[in-house]
Write a protein that holds these residues in place. Structure first.
Motif: not given
Length: 189
Positions: A80, A101, A103-104, A124-127, A148
């Protein structure tokens, strides 16, 4: 080192791998939630399935260019806090779910040696805001960039002629896909 040797060891915060080691086996550091730093020598040639999965405190890792093979899937899935990582120069593909996943992760450069970005590589690499993809990439797998949320633009390499299933699903900020005119097939979803 053996498979799952340190799996679930919560007390590790930093580790330096000996130059005598050439392989990080399957799940070796899986779920080492407090591991912040790991130093890999340039003798490492392979990293096994889920080698560093769920190392939630890991922020940065320098993968030596000596790495020739990443066994299968989910090597950094669920890391994360991972913000910075490089892709070794001898690899030909980014395996399934490699950074899923993370996330950062905000930026990644896919170097010229990479030909394939496999399924869910950046799921899900949301950033993730920016990804530089080499012009040599020929195929990007299903759900590669799904979720993303901050990805704004992407330049598809000329060799990519298919938008695979759910490749950009959930990419709410995506406003521009360059080289889209070369696409011959669009997958479902």
């Amino acid at each position: 080192l053996g498979a799952f040797t340190f799996c679930g060891c919560k007390s590790f915060t930093e580790i330096e791998i000996s130059r005598n080691i050439s392989v990080i086996p399957n799940g070796c550091f899986l779920d080492c939630k407090n591991l912040r730093k790991i130093i890999l020598p340039n003798t490492i040639t392979k990293i096994g399935w889920q080698g560093f999965r769920k190392c939630e405190a890991l922020e940065e890792i320098e993968l030596p260019d000596s790495i020739e093979e990443l066994y299968d899937e989910f090597i950094f899935m669920g890391c994360k806090r991972l913000k910075k990582v490089n892709i070794p120069r001898k690899l030909k593909s980014i395996p399934i779910g490699m950074f899923s996943g993370c996330r950062s992760l905000e930026y990644i450069c896919v170097p010229d040696n990479i030909l394939y970005i496999c399924n869910k590589a950046f799921f899900e690499c949301v950033n993730l805001k920016k990804i530089d993809i080499s012009r040599n990439v020929e195929y990007i797998g299903p759900e590669a960039f799904r979720g993303c949320k901050r990805l704004k633009t992407i330049d598809l390499p000329i060799g990519v002629t298919e938008v695979t299933m759910r490749m950009f699903a959930g990419c709410m900020s995506l406003t521009k896909i360059s080289n889209f005119s070369q696409i011959k097939k669009i997958g479902p979803g």
